[in-house]
Design a protein around this motif. Structure first.
Motif, PDB file in Angstrom:
ATOM      1  N   ALA A  44       0.694  -1.055  -0.038  1.00 61.54           N
ATOM      2  CA  ALA A  44      -0.286   0.277  -0.118  1.00 61.54           C
ATOM      3  C   ALA A  44       0.708   1.184  -0.010  1.00 61.54           C
ATOM      4  CB  ALA A  44      -0.988  -0.027   1.387  1.00 61.54           C
ATOM      5  N   GLN A  45       1.771   1.354   0.749  1.00 64.38           N
ATOM      6  CA  GLN A  45       2.743   2.433   0.801  1.00 64.38           C
ATOM      7  C   GLN A  45       3.584   2.612  -0.691  1.00 64.38           C
ATOM      8  OE1 GLN A  45       3.560   4.585   4.024  1.00 64.38           O
ATOM      9  NE2 GLN A  45       4.036   5.811   2.168  1.00 64.38           N
ATOM     10  N   ARG A  46       4.082   1.547  -1.107  1.00 63.24           N
ATOM     11  CA  ARG A  46       4.662   1.668  -2.601  1.00 63.24           C
ATOM     12  C   ARG A  46       3.695   2.370  -3.388  1.00 63.24           C
ATOM     13  NH1 ARG A  46       6.402  -3.651  -1.998  1.00 63.24           N
ATOM     14  NH2 ARG A  46       4.970  -4.400  -3.545  1.00 63.24           N
ATOM     15  N   ASN A  47       2.305   1.831  -3.450  1.00 69.34           N
ATOM     16  CA  ASN A  47       1.295   2.450  -4.398  1.00 69.34           C
ATOM     17  C   ASN A  47       1.161   3.770  -4.217  1.00 69.34           C
ATOM     18  OD1 ASN A  47       1.255   0.047  -5.689  1.00 69.34           O
ATOM     19  ND2 ASN A  47      -0.508  -0.791  -4.655  1.00 69.34           N
ATOM     20  N   LEU A  48       1.110   4.402  -2.708  1.00 69.82           N
ATOM     21  CA  LEU A  48       0.708   5.599  -2.452  1.00 69.82           C
ATOM     22  C   LEU A  48       1.947   6.490  -2.905  1.00 69.82           C
ATOM     23  CD1 LEU A  48      -1.707   6.358  -0.487  1.00 69.82           C
ATOM     24  CD2 LEU A  48      -0.085   6.308   1.293  1.00 69.82           C
ATOM     25  N   ASN A  49       3.294   6.103  -2.789  1.00 72.00           N
ATOM     26  CA  ASN A  49       4.333   6.771  -3.115  1.00 72.00           C
ATOM     27  C   ASN A  49       4.218   7.142  -4.710  1.00 72.00           C
ATOM     28  OD1 ASN A  49       5.218   6.571  -0.429  1.00 72.00           O
ATOM     29  ND2 ASN A  49       6.675   5.028  -0.890  1.00 72.00           N
ATOM     30  N   LYS A  50       3.825   6.366  -5.297  1.00 70.23           N
ATOM     31  CA  LYS A  50       3.746   6.397  -6.849  1.00 70.23           C
ATOM     32  C   LYS A  50       3.069   7.859  -7.250  1.00 70.23           C
ATOM     33  CE  LYS A  50       3.549   1.583  -8.035  1.00 70.23           C
ATOM     34  NZ  LYS A  50       2.694   0.531  -8.386  1.00 70.23           N
ATOM     35  N   THR A  51       1.767   8.170  -6.308  1.00 67.31           N
ATOM     36  CA  THR A  51       1.148   9.221  -6.838  1.00 67.31           C
ATOM     37  C   THR A  51       0.916  10.491  -5.946  1.00 67.31           C
ATOM     38  OG1 THR A  51      -0.562   7.527  -7.428  1.00 67.31           O
ATOM     39  CG2 THR A  51      -1.514   9.737  -7.314  1.00 67.31           C
ATOM     40  N   LEU A  78      -6.557  10.044  -2.465  1.00 66.91           N
ATOM     41  CA  LEU A  78      -6.262   8.556  -1.961  1.00 66.91           C
ATOM     42  C   LEU A  78      -7.513   7.852  -2.171  1.00 66.91           C
ATOM     43  CD1 LEU A  78      -5.706   9.644   2.003  1.00 66.91           C
ATOM     44  CD2 LEU A  78      -4.071   8.400   0.367  1.00 66.91           C
ATOM     45  N   ASN A  79      -8.769   7.978  -2.561  1.00 69.56           N
ATOM     46  CA  ASN A  79      -9.679   7.183  -2.551  1.00 69.56           C
ATOM     47  C   ASN A  79      -9.482   6.120  -3.687  1.00 69.56           C
ATOM     48  OD1 ASN A  79     -11.621   7.665  -0.825  1.00 69.56           O
ATOM     49  ND2 ASN A  79     -12.962   9.285  -1.985  1.00 69.56           N
ATOM     50  N   ASN A  80      -9.165   6.490  -4.977  1.00 67.05           N
ATOM     51  CA  ASN A  80      -8.881   5.590  -5.857  1.00 67.05           C
ATOM     52  C   ASN A  80      -7.547   4.824  -5.428  1.00 67.05           C
ATOM     53  OD1 ASN A  80     -10.754   5.883  -7.817  1.00 67.05           O
ATOM     54  ND2 ASN A  80      -9.439   7.666  -8.588  1.00 67.05           N
ATOM     55  N   ILE A  81      -6.659   5.108  -5.054  1.00 70.36           N
ATOM     56  CA  ILE A  81      -5.514   4.313  -4.736  1.00 70.36           C
ATOM     57  C   ILE A  81      -5.760   3.202  -3.566  1.00 70.36           C
ATOM     58  CG2 ILE A  81      -3.044   4.400  -3.606  1.00 70.36           C
ATOM     59  CD1 ILE A  81      -3.071   7.359  -4.564  1.00 70.36           C
ATOM     60  N   ILE A  82      -6.483   3.731  -2.585  1.00 73.12           N
ATOM     61  CA  ILE A  82      -6.889   2.559  -1.683  1.00 73.12           C
ATOM     62  C   ILE A  82      -7.957   1.577  -1.942  1.00 73.12           C
ATOM     63  CG2 ILE A  82      -8.060   2.508   0.653  1.00 73.12           C
ATOM     64  CD1 ILE A  82      -6.674   4.967   1.498  1.00 73.12           C
ATOM     65  N   LEU A  83      -8.738   2.118  -2.887  1.00 69.61           N
ATOM     66  CA  LEU A  83      -9.553   1.147  -3.444  1.00 69.61           C
ATOM     67  C   LEU A  83      -9.006  -0.043  -4.141  1.00 69.61           C
ATOM     68  CD1 LEU A  83     -12.555   0.780  -3.307  1.00 69.61           C
ATOM     69  CD2 LEU A  83     -12.771   1.991  -5.475  1.00 69.61           C
ATOM     70  N   THR A  84      -8.016   0.552  -5.096  1.00 65.99           N
ATOM     71  CA  THR A  84      -7.458  -0.402  -5.979  1.00 65.99           C
ATOM     72  C   THR A  84      -6.399  -1.108  -5.070  1.00 65.99           C
ATOM     73  OG1 THR A  84      -7.153   1.462  -7.451  1.00 65.99           O
ATOM     74  CG2 THR A  84      -5.611  -0.660  -8.080  1.00 65.99           C
ATOM     75  N   ASN A  85      -5.701  -0.769  -3.885  1.00 70.19           N
ATOM     76  CA  ASN A  85      -4.876  -1.611  -2.953  1.00 70.19           C
ATOM     77  C   ASN A  85      -5.772  -2.651  -2.503  1.00 70.19           C
ATOM     78  OD1 ASN A  85      -2.692   0.007  -3.385  1.00 70.19           O
ATOM     79  ND2 ASN A  85      -2.985   1.191  -1.516  1.00 70.19           N
ATOM     80  N   ARG A  86      -6.859  -2.318  -1.924  1.00 68.15           N
ATOM     81  CA  ARG A  86      -7.715  -3.325  -1.206  1.00 68.15           C
ATOM     82  C   ARG A  86      -8.109  -4.556  -2.369  1.00 68.15           C
ATOM     83  NH1 ARG A  86     -11.414   0.996   2.216  1.00 68.15           N
ATOM     84  NH2 ARG A  86      -9.634   1.568   3.550  1.00 68.15           N
ATOM     85  N   LEU A 103     -14.607   2.658   5.341  1.00 61.96           N
ATOM     86  CA  LEU A 103     -13.507   3.487   6.312  1.00 61.96           C
ATOM     87  C   LEU A 103     -12.769   1.966   6.514  1.00 61.96           C
ATOM     88  CD1 LEU A 103     -15.471   4.899   9.324  1.00 61.96           C
ATOM     89  CD2 LEU A 103     -13.963   5.926   7.678  1.00 61.96           C
ATOM     90  N   PRO A 104     -11.525   2.446   6.812  1.00 60.86           N
ATOM     91  CA  PRO A 104     -10.312   1.421   7.137  1.00 60.86           C
ATOM     92  C   PRO A 104     -10.726   0.458   7.975  1.00 60.86           C
ATOM     93  CG  PRO A 104      -9.305   3.564   6.828  1.00 60.86           C
ATOM     94  CD  PRO A 104     -10.884   3.686   7.141  1.00 60.86           C
ATOM     95  N   SER A 105     -11.531   0.987   9.204  1.00 58.47           N
ATOM     96  CA  SER A 105     -11.820  -0.107  10.557  1.00 58.47           C
ATOM     97  C   SER A 105     -12.996  -1.068   9.974  1.00 58.47           C
ATOM     98  CB  SER A 105     -12.372   0.825  11.534  1.00 58.47           C
ATOM     99  OG  SER A 105     -13.256   1.817  10.884  1.00 58.47           O
ATOM    100  N   GLN A 106     -13.359  -0.988   8.630  1.00 52.42           N
ATOM    101  CA  GLN A 106     -14.543  -1.886   8.012  1.00 52.42           C
ATOM    102  C   GLN A 106     -13.805  -2.788   7.259  1.00 52.42           C
ATOM    103  OE1 GLN A 106     -16.880   0.820   8.909  1.00 52.42           O
ATOM    104  NE2 GLN A 106     -17.934  -0.993   9.768  1.00 52.42           N
TER     105      GLN A 106
END
Lengths: 145, 145
Positions: free
Chosen positions: A24-31, A108-116, B4-7
């Motif tokens: 997740a951190q790697r992907n965050l750093n990209k953007t 963040l929204n997109n990145i995190i969604l993709t990560n998950r 949410l992350p907690s979910q």
DNA sequence: CAAAAATATTTGATATATCAATTAAATGAA
DNA sequence: TTCATTTAATTGATATATCAAATATTTTTG
């Protein structure tokens, strides 16, 4: 002789969450420049619950007060947040997400969604439910004794 | 809006390992003075694999070289370990567990065994296998993309 | 062999984790 | 209302995490 730590389920649990965090951190750093996973999580929680105190945020994020204090100090210095003393209870602070923080949130929204999604490829809903149940048993076992 | 992350399941994974670590550390503190979970793990690994370099120990414990260097520095200062330059490859060190370290290892066995058992009460072998499988899928997903 | 590349470890800088002690404010009970 | 207790946050000390740069020692390769 007891089993080597690397043979236990706790080792796998730890490995899984560490790999996910690194990923997740790697992907965050990209953007996004200069933000840690935990800072990102704090922004997300605060955005959803603007009324939360530092203490409450810490509980949500498994951090103690001291860690939260220092995180918020830094995020304020970096201009992601601002703080105001709470009118009702002057022991507390109100935290505001700045424009810069808001901007990051939208990225963040997109990145995190993709990560998950990427991290869960090939895993069924039922498997996740099962995973969740078993982990909660461990959590309870560790809390009640 | 994303969850949410907690979910998410990642939150539960993180919570489980953190609760286990706190639990294990509390139980360690009852019997052994001044040792962290990670120092204990390092002793156990090193006892099983006396030939391992700092680098290899770090890989086993998900730590980078710098962290291992500092851990070992401290453990040497506390007289749990001693270091000697490796005759074969003078870039490396050989690590020896001192008598004090050995003593701790014998105490550790019971504590760790009890920790593991207590944390897994009410969880079947089959559940653990399933947990292991699902977590390994996550680990692979995070590594290959 | 000599220069370049790889390897193991260290060091510095910065962030976070944890614990204990402290500060400031709010709350409770006599 | 005052004094003790509780609460939210901070600070200091120490340990660990992470990254990048440096050092020292092999190993490779031309």
């Amino acid at each position: 002789m007891i089993e080597l730590p690397s043979q236990t389920i706790f080792y796998t649990i730890e490995k899984a969450i560490k790999e996910y965090r690194r990923f997740a951190q790697r992907n965050l750093n990209k953007t996004i420049d200069k933000i840690t996973i935990d800072q990102a999580l704090l922004l997300i929680f605060l955005n959803k619950h603007p009324e939360f105190s530092q203490k409450e945020l810490g509980e949500l994020m498994f951090k103690d007060n001291a860690s939260v204090t220092r995180m918020i100090e830094l995020m304020t210095k970096r201009d992601y947040l601002e703080r105001f003393v709470d009118k009702e209870d002057r022991k507390k602070y109100n935290l505001n997400i700045t424009a810069k923080g808001k901007k990051i949130l939208t990225d963040l929204n997109n990145i995190i969604l993709t990560n998950r999604e990427s991290a869960l490829i090939g895993i069924t809903k039922q498997e996740i439910t099962q995973l969740n149940n078993t982990l909660n048993k461990i959590i309870n076992n560790c809390n009640t004794k």
